[in-house]
Enzyme design. Structure first.
Site, mmCIF file in Angstrom:
data_model
loop_
_atom_site.group_PDB
_atom_site.id
_atom_site.type_symbol
_atom_site.label_atom_id
_atom_site.label_comp_id
_atom_site.label_asym_id
_atom_site.label_seq_id
_atom_site.Cartn_x
_atom_site.Cartn_y
_atom_site.Cartn_z
ATOM 1 N N LYS A 196 0.851 -1.187 0.000
ATOM 2 C CA LYS A 196 0.000 0.000 0.000
ATOM 3 C C LYS A 196 0.890 1.241 0.000
ATOM 4 O O LYS A 196 1.516 1.582 0.997
ATOM 5 C CB LYS A 196 -0.914 0.041 1.236
ATOM 6 C CG LYS A 196 -1.988 1.113 1.094
ATOM 7 C CD LYS A 196 -2.215 1.896 2.344
ATOM 8 C CE LYS A 196 -1.715 3.239 2.590
ATOM 9 N NZ LYS A 196 -1.925 4.346 1.737
ATOM 10 N N GLY A 249 7.604 4.808 7.486
ATOM 11 C CA GLY A 249 6.729 5.973 7.651
ATOM 12 C C GLY A 249 6.950 6.591 9.018
ATOM 13 O O GLY A 249 8.034 6.463 9.599
ATOM 14 N N SER A 250 5.916 7.221 9.529
ATOM 15 C CA SER A 250 6.072 7.972 10.782
ATOM 16 C C SER A 250 6.057 7.046 11.997
ATOM 17 O O SER A 250 5.493 5.948 11.962
ATOM 18 C CB SER A 250 4.936 8.980 10.903
ATOM 19 O OG SER A 250 3.699 8.293 10.995
ATOM 20 N N THR A 251 6.635 7.514 13.066
ATOM 21 C CA THR A 251 6.645 6.765 14.322
ATOM 22 C C THR A 251 5.221 6.573 14.829
ATOM 23 O O THR A 251 4.861 5.499 15.326
ATOM 24 C CB THR A 251 7.515 7.528 15.349
ATOM 25 O OG1 THR A 251 8.850 7.585 14.829
ATOM 26 C CG2 THR A 251 7.528 6.830 16.696
ATOM 27 N N GLY A 254 3.682 3.811 12.877
ATOM 28 C CA GLY A 254 4.405 2.582 13.205
ATOM 29 C C GLY A 254 3.906 1.969 14.516
ATOM 30 O O GLY A 254 3.705 0.751 14.623
ATOM 31 N N GLU A 272 10.633 1.135 9.833
ATOM 32 C CA GLU A 272 11.611 2.196 9.509
ATOM 33 C C GLU A 272 10.872 3.504 9.740
ATOM 34 O O GLU A 272 9.970 3.851 8.972
ATOM 35 C CB GLU A 272 12.031 2.125 8.040
ATOM 36 C CG GLU A 272 12.695 0.843 7.612
ATOM 37 C CD GLU A 272 14.141 0.768 8.048
ATOM 38 O OE1 GLU A 272 14.680 1.780 8.513
ATOM 39 O OE2 GLU A 272 14.711 -0.328 7.939
ATOM 40 N N CYS A 307 13.955 10.925 5.821
ATOM 41 C CA CYS A 307 13.967 10.418 7.198
ATOM 42 C C CYS A 307 15.332 10.625 7.836
ATOM 43 O O CYS A 307 15.434 10.838 9.030
ATOM 44 C CB CYS A 307 13.579 8.952 7.214
ATOM 45 S SG CYS A 307 14.561 7.968 6.080
ATOM 46 N N GLU A 404 10.531 16.163 14.594
ATOM 47 C CA GLU A 404 10.888 15.941 13.185
ATOM 48 C C GLU A 404 9.995 16.821 12.307
ATOM 49 O O GLU A 404 8.777 16.647 12.265
ATOM 50 C CB GLU A 404 10.682 14.466 12.810
ATOM 51 C CG GLU A 404 11.098 14.198 11.372
ATOM 52 C CD GLU A 404 10.693 12.812 10.882
ATOM 53 O OE1 GLU A 404 9.567 12.369 11.183
ATOM 54 O OE2 GLU A 404 11.495 12.184 10.181
HETATM 55 P P1 NAP Z 1 2.924 8.144 7.544
HETATM 56 O O1 NAP Z 1 1.911 9.182 7.724
HETATM 57 O O2 NAP Z 1 3.300 7.291 8.691
HETATM 58 O O3 NAP Z 1 2.432 7.235 6.325
HETATM 59 C C1 NAP Z 1 3.176 6.122 5.885
HETATM 60 C C2 NAP Z 1 2.219 5.114 5.305
HETATM 61 O O4 NAP Z 1 1.366 4.627 6.336
HETATM 62 C C3 NAP Z 1 1.302 5.686 4.232
HETATM 63 O O5 NAP Z 1 1.111 4.726 3.228
HETATM 64 C C4 NAP Z 1 0.037 5.935 5.025
HETATM 65 O O6 NAP Z 1 -1.118 6.013 4.256
HETATM 66 C C5 NAP Z 1 0.017 4.732 5.926
HETATM 67 N N1 NAP Z 1 -0.859 4.870 7.083
HETATM 68 C C6 NAP Z 1 -1.296 6.005 7.685
HETATM 69 N N2 NAP Z 1 -2.114 5.696 8.712
HETATM 70 C C7 NAP Z 1 -2.203 4.353 8.765
HETATM 71 C C8 NAP Z 1 -2.877 3.425 9.603
HETATM 72 N N3 NAP Z 1 -3.657 3.835 10.612
HETATM 73 N N4 NAP Z 1 -2.731 2.110 9.352
HETATM 74 C C9 NAP Z 1 -1.947 1.670 8.353
HETATM 75 N N5 NAP Z 1 -1.287 2.493 7.519
HETATM 76 C C10 NAP Z 1 -1.399 3.820 7.730
HETATM 77 O O7 NAP Z 1 4.285 8.748 6.996
HETATM 78 P P2 NAP Z 1 4.441 9.754 5.784
HETATM 79 O O8 NAP Z 1 3.772 11.024 6.175
HETATM 80 O O9 NAP Z 1 4.016 9.114 4.524
HETATM 81 O O10 NAP Z 1 6.032 9.890 5.702
HETATM 82 C C11 NAP Z 1 6.758 10.680 6.570
HETATM 83 C C12 NAP Z 1 7.342 9.884 7.707
HETATM 84 O O11 NAP Z 1 8.017 8.726 7.236
HETATM 85 C C13 NAP Z 1 8.384 10.652 8.477
HETATM 86 O O12 NAP Z 1 8.225 10.454 9.844
HETATM 87 C C14 NAP Z 1 9.688 10.033 8.013
HETATM 88 O O13 NAP Z 1 10.767 10.188 8.878
HETATM 89 C C15 NAP Z 1 9.304 8.629 7.839
HETATM 90 N N6 NAP Z 1 10.254 7.959 6.937
HETATM 91 C C16 NAP Z 1 11.115 7.035 7.454
HETATM 92 C C17 NAP Z 1 12.051 6.421 6.629
HETATM 93 C C18 NAP Z 1 13.014 5.391 7.150
HETATM 94 O O14 NAP Z 1 13.555 4.643 6.342
HETATM 95 N N7 NAP Z 1 13.277 5.301 8.439
HETATM 96 C C19 NAP Z 1 12.098 6.755 5.292
HETATM 97 C C20 NAP Z 1 11.219 7.722 4.805
HETATM 98 C C21 NAP Z 1 10.284 8.306 5.647
HETATM 99 P P3 NAP Z 1 -1.685 7.488 3.827
HETATM 100 O O15 NAP Z 1 -0.723 8.005 2.864
HETATM 101 O O16 NAP Z 1 -2.986 7.206 3.223
HETATM 102 O O17 NAP Z 1 -1.751 8.295 5.080
#
Ligand code: NAP
Ligand code: MG
Length: 504
Positions: A196, A249-251, A254, A272, A307, A404
């Site tokens: 997804k 994605g976000s903490t 996660g 991650e 990230c 962040e």
């Molecule tokens: P996010 O809001 O956590 O979204 C990541 C994914 O999770 C998206 O596909 C999102 O769908 C989905 N999601 C959201 N709510 C969910 C739920 N309740 N159940 C299951 N899935 C759900 O993160 P983001 O805003 O896309 O990205 C930014 C974050 O990612 C930052 O915190 C960044 O540091 C982190 N990141 C980490 C790494 C690493 O390798 N450590 C790399 C890149 C980014 P939707 O798009 O529909 O909300």
């Protein structure tokens, strides 16, 4: 096949012309075919100019179930999981070649969906993506199982078995690279995958999935389901037939996934997550200008939506003013503009709400008493662009030093002793990236042991390779992507004892 070094599209007109000729995917990819689900669709707005570039399927839990069942059936049939490893590798290599052949089109989709400059999409994101797939494609028939010599009279075999259906949930900042840190490893191990992508960035991955069929990946091995995280992502995470979840994605999200796993089949979850990475500069750095150019890059690459962004510049107080001046000079050199223009080095932020959040964080930083030496808390009127912002006099406990921001906002902190530098670096809930600039080898080694982070770069930033694990500590997650270790979470260990004494 030889890989062209650069795209043959060299002007904005070239890319606009390609856009006019390119079919934008909008349906989901399930069971080896486009799938419209029940016909619900949501407009996808490009951060490039606010235009609607596609109407993308917005799935529900029943659609997710259909994709998972297709993946499960395929896994159980063995049309992929029971192939010779070498045959799986050949499919992955063909897939990498096809992505390479369609690199212009994929770079275009990346630029349209998340505003990444085409040059960066082409040269960085797609290069890494293609290399990762090739690396796992080449690895898959070179792995060995184990036979420990524990006992006479009995033979123990320790094998790694694929798990079944892998659920992958990915973010929007590197829509291809981060998905492909996961998918080829899961496939190489013999699993089926349901992925997804983020709501904002499904296009490049959908097209890549379509190309996987041309590469010979059997129908049902890779599915892409689209829609919101709260509906589609949670349905995947709660599904009892998903054997493991792999997330970037976000903490905040996660942590939710760990709960969903506990509420369903107790599937393992690898995470991650976010970061607030310290970039520590000592006065004896071998090349201070290179360190400054790199510090500027580390907070502005991908418009700071990284990230591992070096968002905390931790610089020795003696060199602070000169060093910050150099960083500012490098940041000023950015060409901010249309992501389809090959001259652009910094595009817009990925979507309007995120731009608003980043600008709001700049406003809060000013209100908290830090000094804004570059940038502005005013929204620009030419789109979702945010010029790099640099704050000095940042209190280590303040929001600017802890939260962040995920945009081009740099917080400068100072130290006078090595102990202080380590204390500042570790004063974070996160532990993803970190960097140390010094010519003193003993110090570099000492600090690299003491910093609590998954990645430490000495006199460099963001070094990475398919052969090397990538992952974080603390609230930045656990379970590395990339390398041989990246396979571990997609397999389970099985022990088989064979009695050889009594064998007839
Ligand atoms: P996010 O809001 O956590 O979204 C990541 C994914 O999770 C998206 O596909 C999102 O769908 C989905 N999601 C959201 N709510 C969910 C739920 N309740 N159940 C299951 N899935 C759900 O993160 P983001 O805003 O896309 O990205 C930014 C974050 O990612 C930052 O915190 C960044 O540091 C982190 N990141 C980490 C790494 C690493 O390798 N450590 C790399 C890149 C980014 P939707 O798009 O529909 O909300
Ligand atoms: Mg989000």
């Amino acid at each position: 096949m030889t890989t062209p070094r650069v795209s043959t599209l060299t002007s904005l007109d070239d890319w606009l012309d390609l856009q006019a000729r390119t079919a934008i995917p909008s349906a989901m990819w399930i069971d080896g075919a486009w799938d419209q689900a029940s016909g619900r669709a949501l407009p996808l707005i490009s951060p490039r100019d606010g235009s609607v570039i596609a109407n993308v399927t917005s799935a529900d839990a029943a659609d997710v179930d259909r994709a998972v069942q297709s993946a499960r059936r395929t896994f159980e049939r063995g049309s992929w999981s029971l192939l010779e490893p070498r045959q799986r590798g050949e499919v992955l290599l063909r897939w990498a070649d096809l992505l390479d052949e369609h690199r212009d089109e994929l770079a275009l989709l990346l630029a349209l969906e998340m505003g990444k400059p085409v040059t960066v999409a082409w040269n960085v994101e797609l290069r890494t993506t293609i290399n990762t797939i090739r690396w796992y494609g080449e690895l898959v028939d070179k792995l060995y199982d184990e036979s420990p010599r524990g006992r006479n009279g009995a033979l123990a075999l320790v094998t790694r078995e694929p798990l079944g259906v892998v659920g992958a949930i990915t973010p929007w900042n590197f829509p291809m690279t981060l998905a492909m840190f996961k998918i080829p490893a899961a496939l190489a191990a013999g699993n089926s995958v349901v992925v997804k992508p983020a709501t904002q960035t499904p296009l490049s991955l959908l097209r890549a999935a379509e190309l996987s069929a041309l590469a010979g990946l059997p129908a049902g091995v890779l599915q892409v389901v689209t829609g919101s995280g709260s509906v589609v992502g949670s349905a995947l995470a709660l599904h009892d037939d998903v054997a493991t979840l792999t997330f970037t994605g976000s903490t905040e999200v996660g942590k939710k996934l760990l709960t969903y796993a506990g509420e369903s089949n107790a599937k393992p979850v690898s995470l991650e997550l976010g970061g607030k990475s310290p970039n520590i500069v000592f006065p004896d750095a071998p090349d201070l200008d290179k360190a400054a150019a790199t510090a500027a890059w580390a907070i502005s690459f991908n418009s700071g939506q990284m990230c591992t962004a070096g968002s905390r510049l931790v610089v020795h107080e003696e060199i602070r003013d000169d060093f910050v001046a150099r960083v500012v000079k490098h940041l000023e050199a950015h060409v901010i503009g249309d992501p389809l223009d090959p001259a652009t080095t910094m595009g817009p932020l990925a979507y309007a709400v995120h731009r608003d959040d980043v600008v709001d964080e700049i406003r809060k930083g000013i209100a908290d008493g830090a000094t804004l030496v570059m940038g502005s808390d005013e929204k620009r009127d030419d789109g979702l662009y945010v010029s790099p912002a640099v704050f000095t006099d940042v209190d280590p406990g303040s929001r600017l030093a802890q939260h962040e921001i995920f945009g081009p906002v740099l917080s400068v902190l100072t130290f006078s002793t090595e102990e202080e530098a380590i204390a500042i670096a570790n004063n974070s809930d996160y532990g993803l990236g970190s960097a140390i600039w010094t010519a003193d080898l003993s110090r570099a080694h000492r600090l690299s042991r003491e910093i609590d982070a998954g990645l430490v770069w000495v006199n460099c930033y963001e070094e990475g390779d398919s052969s090397v694990p990538f992952g974080g500590h603390k609230l930045s997650g656990h379970g590395a992507d990339r390398s041989v270790h990246g396979l571990e979470k997609y397999t389970s260990l099985k022990t088989t004892w064979i009695n050889i004494e009594g064998a007839s």
